[in-house]
Design an enzyme around this catalytic site. Structure first.
Site, PDB file in Angstrom:
ATOM      1  N   ASP A 174       0.698  -1.282  -0.025  1.00  0.00           N
ATOM      2  CA  ASP A 174       0.248  -0.005   0.100  1.00  0.00           C
ATOM      3  C   ASP A 174       0.723   1.383   0.029  1.00  0.00           C
ATOM      4  O   ASP A 174       0.208   2.299  -0.275  1.00  0.00           O
ATOM      5  CB  ASP A 174      -0.730  -0.206   1.380  1.00  0.00           C
ATOM      6  CG  ASP A 174      -1.979  -1.011   1.080  1.00  0.00           C
ATOM      7  OD1 ASP A 174      -2.251  -1.371   0.196  1.00  0.00           O
ATOM      8  OD2 ASP A 174      -2.614  -1.325   2.307  1.00  0.00           O
ATOM      9  N   VAL A 205      -4.480 -10.513  -7.111  1.00  0.00           N
ATOM     10  CA  VAL A 205      -3.304 -10.393  -8.146  1.00  0.00           C
ATOM     11  C   VAL A 205      -2.484  -9.257  -7.908  1.00  0.00           C
ATOM     12  O   VAL A 205      -1.153  -9.413  -7.967  1.00  0.00           O
ATOM     13  CB  VAL A 205      -4.203  -9.728  -9.438  1.00  0.00           C
ATOM     14  CG1 VAL A 205      -3.131  -9.646 -10.524  1.00  0.00           C
ATOM     15  CG2 VAL A 205      -5.163 -10.835  -9.883  1.00  0.00           C
ATOM     16  N   ARG A 211      -0.675  -8.681  -5.345  1.00  0.00           N
ATOM     17  CA  ARG A 211       0.104  -8.970  -4.091  1.00  0.00           C
ATOM     18  C   ARG A 211       1.310  -9.948  -4.733  1.00  0.00           C
ATOM     19  O   ARG A 211       2.252 -10.147  -4.403  1.00  0.00           O
ATOM     20  CB  ARG A 211      -0.357  -9.509  -3.118  1.00  0.00           C
ATOM     21  CG  ARG A 211      -1.071  -8.812  -1.865  1.00  0.00           C
ATOM     22  CD  ARG A 211      -1.386  -9.497  -0.709  1.00  0.00           C
ATOM     23  NE  ARG A 211      -1.944  -8.511   0.067  1.00  0.00           N
ATOM     24  CZ  ARG A 211      -1.585  -7.486   0.784  1.00  0.00           C
ATOM     25  NH1 ARG A 211      -0.283  -7.224   0.931  1.00  0.00           N
ATOM     26  NH2 ARG A 211      -2.530  -6.652   1.847  1.00  0.00           N
ATOM     27  N   ASN A 240      21.362   5.529 -18.802  1.00  0.00           N
ATOM     28  CA  ASN A 240      21.627   6.309 -17.365  1.00  0.00           C
ATOM     29  C   ASN A 240      22.762   6.866 -17.117  1.00  0.00           C
ATOM     30  O   ASN A 240      23.474   7.203 -16.395  1.00  0.00           O
ATOM     31  CB  ASN A 240      21.070   5.727 -16.091  1.00  0.00           C
ATOM     32  CG  ASN A 240      20.748   6.378 -14.953  1.00  0.00           C
ATOM     33  OD1 ASN A 240      20.581   7.472 -15.166  1.00  0.00           O
ATOM     34  ND2 ASN A 240      20.853   5.695 -13.800  1.00  0.00           N
ATOM     35  N   ASN A 241      23.251   7.411 -18.567  1.00  0.00           N
ATOM     36  CA  ASN A 241      24.559   7.989 -18.449  1.00  0.00           C
ATOM     37  C   ASN A 241      24.623   9.482 -18.605  1.00  0.00           C
ATOM     38  O   ASN A 241      25.775   9.962 -19.056  1.00  0.00           O
ATOM     39  CB  ASN A 241      25.353   7.463 -19.632  1.00  0.00           C
ATOM     40  CG  ASN A 241      24.783   7.681 -21.183  1.00  0.00           C
ATOM     41  OD1 ASN A 241      23.588   8.110 -21.039  1.00  0.00           O
ATOM     42  ND2 ASN A 241      25.895   7.801 -21.996  1.00  0.00           N
ATOM     43  N   GLY A 280      26.515   1.734 -23.855  1.00  0.00           N
ATOM     44  CA  GLY A 280      27.678   2.329 -24.113  1.00  0.00           C
ATOM     45  C   GLY A 280      28.826   1.923 -23.257  1.00  0.00           C
ATOM     46  O   GLY A 280      28.868   0.818 -22.941  1.00  0.00           O
ATOM     47  N   GLU A 328      28.736  -3.936 -22.985  1.00  0.00           N
ATOM     48  CA  GLU A 328      29.001  -3.982 -24.417  1.00  0.00           C
ATOM     49  C   GLU A 328      30.492  -3.533 -24.619  1.00  0.00           C
ATOM     50  O   GLU A 328      31.086  -3.767 -25.547  1.00  0.00           O
ATOM     51  CB  GLU A 328      27.862  -3.395 -25.441  1.00  0.00           C
ATOM     52  CG  GLU A 328      27.635  -1.781 -24.958  1.00  0.00           C
ATOM     53  CD  GLU A 328      26.523  -1.423 -25.993  1.00  0.00           C
ATOM     54  OE1 GLU A 328      26.031  -2.134 -26.618  1.00  0.00           O
ATOM     55  OE2 GLU A 328      26.013  -0.378 -25.753  1.00  0.00           O
ATOM     56  N   MET A 331      16.043  -5.307 -27.327  1.00  0.00           N
ATOM     57  CA  MET A 331      14.973  -5.703 -26.528  1.00  0.00           C
ATOM     58  C   MET A 331      14.992  -4.847 -25.286  1.00  0.00           C
ATOM     59  O   MET A 331      13.887  -4.674 -24.573  1.00  0.00           O
ATOM     60  CB  MET A 331      14.829  -7.107 -26.178  1.00  0.00           C
ATOM     61  CG  MET A 331      16.102  -7.795 -25.418  1.00  0.00           C
ATOM     62  SD  MET A 331      15.538  -9.061 -24.178  1.00  0.00           S
ATOM     63  CE  MET A 331      14.656  -8.186 -23.190  1.00  0.00           C
TER      64      MET A 331
END
Length: 701
Positions: free
Chosen positions: A87, A220, A222, A453-454, A497, A551, A584
């Site tokens: 909650d 559902v 939980r 997130n760079n 990257g 990568e 993906m």
């Protein structure tokens, strides 16, 4: 999902005898440190248990169950709490463990329902959990663009029935084929009378004759596997809990570890419990504004953003400000971009601006692909992945003349850029060109949106959470694919990257054995140590290993190289498979976190733009060339901060397109410890004990 060690609501523990038994059990096993994971009930019980501890020990001595010596060596009971509750109803913490996963379940259902409602022109009334707290209802309403939401903290005024029906029919008239109404199970009106889904349904049917259906989500919410966010949150909180216990002394109060923004903190358990109970009291006394304030700033921000987006009419004091604000996407697509654009357009219209959409980034800009965008044009955008405006990596530097020309033609007086590292570079270029082009002397703001997130200046970028979920889900599946076969190690390559965020945080959430990233250089000795460590582990009962590789972590130690190394060295113990996750990681519908984050930051950015426009409007035109009017809005620890891009330049490694300092590197030792490496954990960043703040600290503008 769920809890492996089991959980229960224990009646017996509520009685004194039950707690006496519990104390005896602990002393017999020599336990004096207790970590409690549960909701406010469990935590209140734990606190009471601690307060009674010395009394309970004395009783046990009197009954002859323990001796004086045992009582002496167990004289102190130390308790730390972690809040596990879907909650999110516990004061003092922004997110409780389990909330994000529950939102995932709700949003999956809402997305599925929206397609059927759309095709049949139906109205759906959805009931979500939250007996006393409307958090789930509120955030899922924000995340799916619901038409109306009912929560216990904000009962509708008298006459809401007509208002709601009017709004629904207006939306239909605007060619919107579906209506979604979300109700928290504890929803009430201002006379404390319950508002039920069936009552709403009957209302809509009798007033408007719309085809209406009710869906009650129930348990559902939980279930299911925990989301990436919950796994990271819980892992970080677990460490904090242990650190708090190790530092506990006789005079420190029992505390709760929690997260505010992206910062771990500790709060006295009792203060949180009292405040949580005060919310209920305020609601019983019909002091609803007070209740919302006590819920904390995260709840309050959600509510104010929802209210901003709910009203379609421009505020009268801002009627047609004669400012034109352009919105665009730059860089690679990231989930949540569309939610941000929708929010920016609607808040901008509410603030009285004319909003313009630029297609295909700066390439579209200099070609003149710019048109006004209206309230209805962004309907249903929140749940769409990718970038509906179109996005390109083109930087503006080569086309400054044409871009300035387009700005003159359309009289653009402010610019909101939503994108990744390229967006940051673009804004720097425009900022530097201000000396030669007065067109760029306008308020400009970036919202960081990239899966990697760079981007400097922010802890979280829009799209990274969706991407982490894709990685974690895939790793789970890949690990499961080998169940039943002999021992197997998977080598998995992630995007990002040169930034190791996805690999590291994904690795922590998926339970990786090793993660190779560019920021933490490794050599052949490290590889050897990792292989040997994994081989030793696989000789025990462990069946599967997971190795993640960013990568660009090393140009010579490629994924193939690492795969071949592990295959050769593990021969006879385990076999290997390799997977390159690829695109993906970039696709998919945005996660609840990204929808909500995108919606909130865009609303905040537009409000900043409005304020800055007013300040820089002189003699009939907008002009500003100060560095604090070309900003990036980022989350820094516990605050959302507008930072001049000129200052962020110093914090950036432009060759590798990453910030020089990254907060998540501190999570790496935790990952190693969980993979059974002997290593030390940096405690410099551990939460300090604070107090629950009554009055909110002023947001730093």
């Amino acid at each position: 999902g769920g809890t492996v060690i089991g959980s229960a609501r224990c009646k017996e523990f509520r009685s004194h005898e039950g707690r006496l038994k519990a104390a005896h059990n602990l002393v017999q096993r020599g336990i004096t440190y207790l970590c409690v994971i549960g909701g406010d009930g469990s935590l209140t019980g734990a606190n009471l248990f601690r307060e009674e501890w010395s009394g309970l020990l004395n009783e046990l001595i009197e009954q002859g169950l323990i001796d004086e010596e045992a009582a002496r060596s167990h004289s102190q009971l130390h308790i730390v709490g972690m809040v596990g509750s879907i909650d999110n109803d516990f004061c003092g913490t922004d997110m409780t463990i389990g909330t994000d996963s529950a939102l995932h379940r709700i949003i999956e259902v809402v997305d599925a329902i929206m397609t059927t409602a759309q095709s049949h022109q139906r109205t759906f009334v959805l009931e979500v959990m939250g007996r006393h707290c409307g958090y789930l209802a509120l955030v899922s309403a924000l995340a799916c663009g619901a038409d109306w939401v009912f929560i216990p903290e904000m009962p509708p005024e008298d006459g809401w029935e007509d208002n709601m029906c009017q709004k629904l029919s207006e939306n239909r008239a605007d060619k919107k084929r579906l209506n979604i109404i979300i109700v928290a199970e504890g929803a009430i009106d201002c006379h404390n009378k319950a508002i039920t889904p069936d009552y709403i349904k009957d209302l809509v049917v009798s007033h408007l004759g719309f085809d209406t259906r009710v869906t009650i989500l129930g348990h559902v919410q939980r279930g299911g596997t925990p989301s990436a966010f919950d796994r990271i949150l819980a892992s970080r909180m677990g460490v904090e809990a242990v650190l708090a216990l190790l530092e506990a002394s006789t005079d420190t109060p029992a505390c709760v570890v929690s997260l505010v923004g992206n910062q771990a903190i500790r709060l006295p358990l009792m203060e949180c419990v009292q405040m949580t109970q005060e919310v209920q009291k305020a609601m019983d006394e019909k002091k609803f504004d007070e209740a919302v304030r006590l819920r904390g700033r995260s709840f309050e921000n959600n509510l104010s953003t929802y209210r901003l987006l709910a009203s379609q009419t421009a505020r009268s004091d801002l009627q047609n400000s004669s400012f034109n604000v352009a919105v665009m996407n730059v860089g690679a697509p990231a989930a949540g971009m569309n939610a941000a654009v929708r929010s920016a357009v609607r808040v901008g219209i509410t603030e009285g601006h004319k909003m313009f959409a630029v297609n295909d980034g700066f390439e579209g800009f200099y070609k003149g692909q710019i048109k006004e965008i209206k309230w209805g044009d962004v309907g249903g955008w929140t749940g769409q992945g990718g970038s509906l405006l179109g996005t390109k990596r083109t930087l503006p530097a080569k086309h400054l003349d044409e871009i300035a020309e387009q700005m003159r033609i359309h009289n653009i007086t402010a610019l909101l850029v939503i994108g990744g590292f390229e967006a940051f570079e673009s804004l720097l270029e425009l900022y530097e060109a201000r000396a030669n082009y007065k067109e760029f002397c306008i308020p400009m703001c970036i919202l960081p949106a990239t899966i990697s997130n760079n981007v400097p200046g922010t802890d979280h970028s829009l799209g990274a959470d969706t991407s982490l979920n894709a990685i974690v889900e895939t790793c789970d599946r890949i690990k499961q694919s080998a169940s039943g076969t002999k021992r197997r190690v998977f080598i998995i390559e992630t995007m990002g990257g040169y930034c190791g965020y996805l690999a590291t945080v994904g690795g922590l959430a998926a339970g990786a054995d090793t993660v190779y990233i560019y920021e933490e250089p490794f050599d052949i000795r490290d590889l050897q140590a990792n292989v040997e460590h994994l081989t030793q582990k696989m000789k025990t009962s462990i069946q599967r290993g997971l190795v993640l590789r960013n990568e660009n972590c090393n140009e010579n130690f490629t994924t193939d190289f690492i795969y071949q190394l592990y295959s050769e060295e593990g021969r006879g113990v385990f076999d290997c498979r390799k997977n390159i996750l690829g695109h993906m990681q970039q696709g998919g519908a945005p996660s609840p976190f990204d929808r909500n984050f995108g919606t909130k930051v865009a609303a905040k950015a537009i409000q900043w733009i409005t304020k800055t426009l007013k300040e820089s409007y002189k003699e009939g035109r907008v002009f500003t060339n100060s560095e604090d009017t070309a900003c990036l809005l980022g989350m820094r620890r516990r605050a959302m901060v507008f930072q001049p891009v000129a200052q962020l330049r110093e914090e950036t490694d432009f060759v590798h397109r990453i910030p020089k300092e990254q907060w998540w590197l501190k999570l790496r030792p935790l990952m190693k410890i969980l993979a059974k490496y002997k290593t030390s954990y940096d405690v410099s960043d551990a939460g300090q004990l604070e107090h629950v703040t009554r009055v909110r600290p002023k947001e730093n503008d």
